[in-house]
Design a protein around this motif. Structure first.
Motif, mmCIF file in Angstrom:
data_model
loop_
_atom_site.group_PDB
_atom_site.id
_atom_site.type_symbol
_atom_site.label_atom_id
_atom_site.label_comp_id
_atom_site.label_asym_id
_atom_site.label_seq_id
_atom_site.Cartn_x
_atom_site.Cartn_y
_atom_site.Cartn_z
ATOM 1 N N SER A 185 0.975 -1.244 -0.134
ATOM 2 C CA SER A 185 0.057 0.020 0.079
ATOM 3 C C SER A 185 0.873 1.252 -0.062
ATOM 4 C CB SER A 185 -0.543 0.001 1.382
ATOM 5 O OG SER A 185 -1.717 -1.172 1.107
ATOM 6 N N ASP A 186 1.946 1.131 0.901
ATOM 7 C CA ASP A 186 2.641 2.389 0.769
ATOM 8 C C ASP A 186 3.363 2.481 -0.592
ATOM 9 O OD1 ASP A 186 2.277 2.606 3.588
ATOM 10 O OD2 ASP A 186 4.016 1.518 4.217
ATOM 11 N N LEU A 187 4.000 1.362 -1.167
ATOM 12 C CA LEU A 187 4.525 1.565 -2.485
ATOM 13 C C LEU A 187 3.651 1.949 -3.447
ATOM 14 C CD1 LEU A 187 7.118 0.759 -3.956
ATOM 15 C CD2 LEU A 187 6.204 -1.361 -4.397
ATOM 16 N N VAL A 188 2.182 1.696 -3.577
ATOM 17 C CA VAL A 188 1.246 2.066 -4.599
ATOM 18 C C VAL A 188 1.203 3.718 -4.339
ATOM 19 C CG1 VAL A 188 -1.029 2.147 -5.073
ATOM 20 C CG2 VAL A 188 -0.017 0.065 -4.502
ATOM 21 N N LYS A 189 1.219 4.171 -2.957
ATOM 22 C CA LYS A 189 1.094 5.646 -2.751
ATOM 23 C C LYS A 189 2.131 6.326 -3.227
ATOM 24 C CE LYS A 189 -1.700 5.151 1.371
ATOM 25 N NZ LYS A 189 -1.723 5.506 2.869
ATOM 26 N N GLU A 190 3.447 5.932 -3.068
ATOM 27 C CA GLU A 190 4.542 6.487 -3.681
ATOM 28 C C GLU A 190 4.669 6.450 -5.397
ATOM 29 O OE1 GLU A 190 8.028 4.596 -1.949
ATOM 30 O OE2 GLU A 190 7.327 4.989 0.009
ATOM 31 N N VAL A 191 4.308 5.315 -5.630
ATOM 32 C CA VAL A 191 4.184 5.195 -7.265
ATOM 33 C C VAL A 191 3.269 6.183 -7.894
ATOM 34 C CG1 VAL A 191 3.605 3.651 -9.136
ATOM 35 C CG2 VAL A 191 4.957 2.918 -7.304
ATOM 36 N N LEU A 199 10.311 12.225 -12.957
ATOM 37 C CA LEU A 199 10.784 10.694 -12.949
ATOM 38 C C LEU A 199 11.973 10.405 -12.298
ATOM 39 C CD1 LEU A 199 10.454 9.679 -16.660
ATOM 40 C CD2 LEU A 199 9.303 8.715 -14.688
ATOM 41 N N ASP A 200 12.461 11.482 -11.566
ATOM 42 C CA ASP A 200 13.430 11.530 -10.705
ATOM 43 C C ASP A 200 13.198 11.066 -9.436
ATOM 44 O OD1 ASP A 200 12.222 13.937 -10.543
ATOM 45 O OD2 ASP A 200 13.788 14.653 -9.178
ATOM 46 N N LEU A 201 12.056 10.878 -9.159
ATOM 47 C CA LEU A 201 11.582 10.274 -7.742
ATOM 48 C C LEU A 201 11.627 8.725 -7.666
ATOM 49 C CD1 LEU A 201 8.152 12.072 -7.052
ATOM 50 C CD2 LEU A 201 10.623 12.815 -6.287
ATOM 51 N N ARG A 202 12.026 8.425 -6.568
ATOM 52 C CA ARG A 202 12.196 6.929 -6.390
ATOM 53 C C ARG A 202 11.368 6.388 -5.197
ATOM 54 N NH1 ARG A 202 13.531 7.762 -10.751
ATOM 55 N NH2 ARG A 202 15.483 7.265 -11.722
ATOM 56 N N VAL A 203 10.856 5.118 -5.082
ATOM 57 C CA VAL A 203 9.887 4.647 -4.046
ATOM 58 C C VAL A 203 11.068 3.976 -2.996
ATOM 59 C CG1 VAL A 203 8.082 3.723 -5.702
ATOM 60 C CG2 VAL A 203 10.134 2.351 -5.085
ATOM 61 N N GLY A 204 10.704 3.886 -1.893
ATOM 62 C CA GLY A 204 11.402 3.391 -0.718
ATOM 63 C C GLY A 204 11.789 1.963 -0.762
ATOM 64 N N GLU A 205 12.728 1.277 -0.417
ATOM 65 C CA GLU A 205 13.236 0.200 -0.870
ATOM 66 C C GLU A 205 13.177 -0.761 0.584
ATOM 67 O OE1 GLU A 205 17.020 0.069 -2.693
ATOM 68 O OE2 GLU A 205 16.007 1.145 -4.729
ATOM 69 N N GLY A 206 12.763 -0.241 1.598
ATOM 70 C CA GLY A 206 12.486 -0.885 2.929
ATOM 71 C C GLY A 206 13.737 -1.391 3.510
ATOM 72 N N ASN A 207 13.808 -2.778 4.098
ATOM 73 C CA ASN A 207 15.017 -3.436 4.496
ATOM 74 C C ASN A 207 16.065 -3.658 3.371
ATOM 75 O OD1 ASN A 207 13.808 -5.648 3.545
ATOM 76 N ND2 ASN A 207 13.041 -6.245 5.317
ATOM 77 N N GLY A 208 15.547 -3.940 1.920
ATOM 78 C CA GLY A 208 16.301 -4.252 1.038
ATOM 79 C C GLY A 208 16.511 -5.899 0.824
ATOM 80 N N LYS A 209 15.597 -6.493 1.587
ATOM 81 C CA LYS A 209 15.959 -8.028 1.856
ATOM 82 C C LYS A 209 14.772 -8.777 1.465
ATOM 83 C CE LYS A 209 19.250 -7.533 5.331
ATOM 84 N NZ LYS A 209 19.483 -7.972 7.034
ATOM 85 N N ASP A 210 13.405 -8.389 1.757
ATOM 86 C CA ASP A 210 12.307 -9.256 1.370
ATOM 87 C C ASP A 210 12.019 -8.874 0.017
ATOM 88 O OD1 ASP A 210 10.925 -6.692 1.571
ATOM 89 O OD2 ASP A 210 10.295 -6.778 3.470
ATOM 90 N N GLU A 211 10.740 -9.760 -0.336
ATOM 91 C CA GLU A 211 10.031 -9.720 -1.653
ATOM 92 C C GLU A 211 9.655 -8.268 -2.001
ATOM 93 O OE1 GLU A 211 9.527 -11.976 0.744
ATOM 94 O OE2 GLU A 211 10.144 -13.754 -0.357
ATOM 95 N N ILE A 212 9.042 -7.504 -1.023
ATOM 96 C CA ILE A 212 8.592 -6.098 -1.391
ATOM 97 C C ILE A 212 9.699 -5.329 -1.583
ATOM 98 C CG2 ILE A 212 7.459 -4.326 -0.557
ATOM 99 C CD1 ILE A 212 5.743 -7.111 -0.974
#
Length: 455
Positions: A185-191, A199-212
């Motif tokens: 849901s957070d990813l959708v809001k950022e997208v 286009l220079d904006l980027r979405v958060g990558e969380g912990n960088g380890k899980d599937e999300i």
């Protein structure tokens, strides 16, 4: 239906199946144990009455009186004792006779030693009883009212507990699904905040380890490619506009000057020649742009087949010499070709010929003697081509830019061009999973090295 709802229902369904299986196991296990225990109780009661009758010599009418006056006489065990010849020795209630024994039943008990069966709601056991060197046949029947009551209570308890548990499981599933999908849901809001203008904006990558996080990383990588593509497109359109404007403006100016007033024939001839020259520039530019577009096609849209690089190189050499008869192009085989596979690749013949022609023409036109040497060698896994000239060379500060589309360095003063050739060549080589490198020194020459993997 949302993914959260589907996850909740799926989770609830799986738990429901497990709980249902668990409840059924408990219910049927209890039912089987009740049945076995009651058969054992019937067997024990019948044996006790037989001992009272045969050992203690209690009179049959006394045993019958006890049976009739019992508090639970409606449900208590009814016992009958026979000899093996079907002679009745004792019966708790002949007038009722729940079992209604037959000669065939007695014979079956004698043969099988023991039988068990249901008669309506009654459980019936019949067995062969050995007492003081004599055999007797005993039957006992009764309705396990208490056992059935417990079984029914267990069933109601399991049903109530099952549906109550399903309700709790569904709420737990909703909670877990919302927690699990919160990063989505957070990813959708950022997208949703990313558009073509930012286009220079980027979405958060969380912990960088899980599937999300993996999805976010992949999405950011896609945004990087899109941003580069948009920037390249803007630059491409800008450069094309500039490249097209120059010859078109020159042609238009030349023609306007020509028609302003009468001129002599030589002036008209010169004007036509100038227009032809500008038109030729436009033709070369359009051809280069078409080749660049082909090189940018999806790999699956280009036909590849096994081809010999030396044959493609010779065709490129002949095409260049046809357009520029004054050029001198030397092809040198540094190793003896013992096998066709040593100089064969899987590729597109047309695109490779265009790439080789670009390098040959560049080497010749930036060399005073218009001369170029092409050396062919190979390794076990690849073929190597070196295009070497002794021309004006390329400055060190420009080497990193020469593969940029429409870029022209200081050598533009030496000869004309549109700055597409080397960019096109690099794309073609990359399309064939190869590598291209350049080494150059000012006023000494330039060497382009191409490495292409074998078939």
């Amino acid at each position: 239906m949302t993914i959260r709802k589907r996850l909740s229902l799926l989770f609830t369904s799986i738990i429901a199946l497990l709980l249902l299986a668990f409840a059924l196991v408990i219910y049927f296990s209890f039912s089987q144990n009740r049945e076995e225990e009651y058969y054992s109780l019937l067997h024990h009661t019948a044996t006790t009455k037989a001992n009272l009758l045969l050992d203690a010599k209690v009179k049959p009418d006394v045993l019958q009186l006890i049976y009739r006056n019992a508090e639970n006489s409606l449900f208590q065990e009814e016992v009958a004792i026979y000899d093996t010849s079907f002679h009745l020795l004792y019966h708790d209630a002949v007038d009722i006779d729940k079992v209604k024994e037959t000669k065939e039943m007695i014979d079956e008990i004698v043969n099988k030693k023991q039988i068990r069966f249901y008669q309506g709601s009654l459980q019936v056991v019949g067995f062969l009883y050995h007492h003081k060197q004599k055999d007797y046949v005993i039957t006992a029947a009764a309705n396990d009212a208490s056992g059935y009551s417990k079984l029914n209570n267990l069933k109601l308890t399991l049903i109530f507990a099952f549906f109550a548990a399903i309700g709790f499981v569904y709420m737990a599933g909703e909670f877990l699904a919302s927690k699990v999908l919160q990063p989505v849901s957070d990813l959708v809001k950022e997208v949703e905040e990313i558009t073509a203008t930012n286009l220079d904006l980027r979405v958060g990558e969380g912990n960088g380890k899980d599937e999300i996080a993996e999805l976010a990383i992949t999405f950011n990588a896609m945004l990087n490619r899109l941003e580069r593509s948009f920037d390249a497109q803007k630059e491409f359109v800008s450069n094309i506009s500039h490249e097209l404007r120059t010859p078109l403006t020159a042609m238009l100016t030349e023609l306007q000057v020509t028609v302003e007033k009468g001129r002599d024939n030589q002036f008209y001839k010169d004007s036509i020649n100038h227009a032809i020259t500008d038109a030729q520039k436009l033709v070369r530019l359009s051809n280069s742009l078409l080749d660049l577009a082909k090189a940018n096609y999806d790999h699956t849209e280009i036909s590849f087949k096994e081809i010999r690089l030396d044959e493609v190189l010779l065709d490129a050499r002949n095409d260049v010499l046809h357009n520029h008869p004054g050029y001198k192009i030397n092809i040198v085989f540094e190793q003896e070709i013992e096998d066709d596979d040593f100089i064969s690749v899987k590729g597109n013949e047309y695109l490779l010929r265009v790439a080789f022609m670009n390098l040959i023409e560049n080497g010749c036109k930036f060399s005073e003697k218009h001369e170029l040497s092409v050396a062919i060698s190979y390794l076990p896994d690849k073929t190597i081509l070196r295009f070497q000239d002794h021309g004006i060379g390329i400055g060190e500060e420009e080497l990193g830019k020469i593969f940029t589309a429409f870029y022209r360095g200081q050598n533009k003063k030496f000869t004309e061009g549109n700055g597409i050739g080397l960019s096109l060549t690099q794309k073609i080589i990359e399309l064939h999973q190869g590598d291209i490198a350049v080494y150059s020194q000012l006023h000494q020459g330039t060497t382009f090295t191409i490495e292409l993997p074998h078939v």
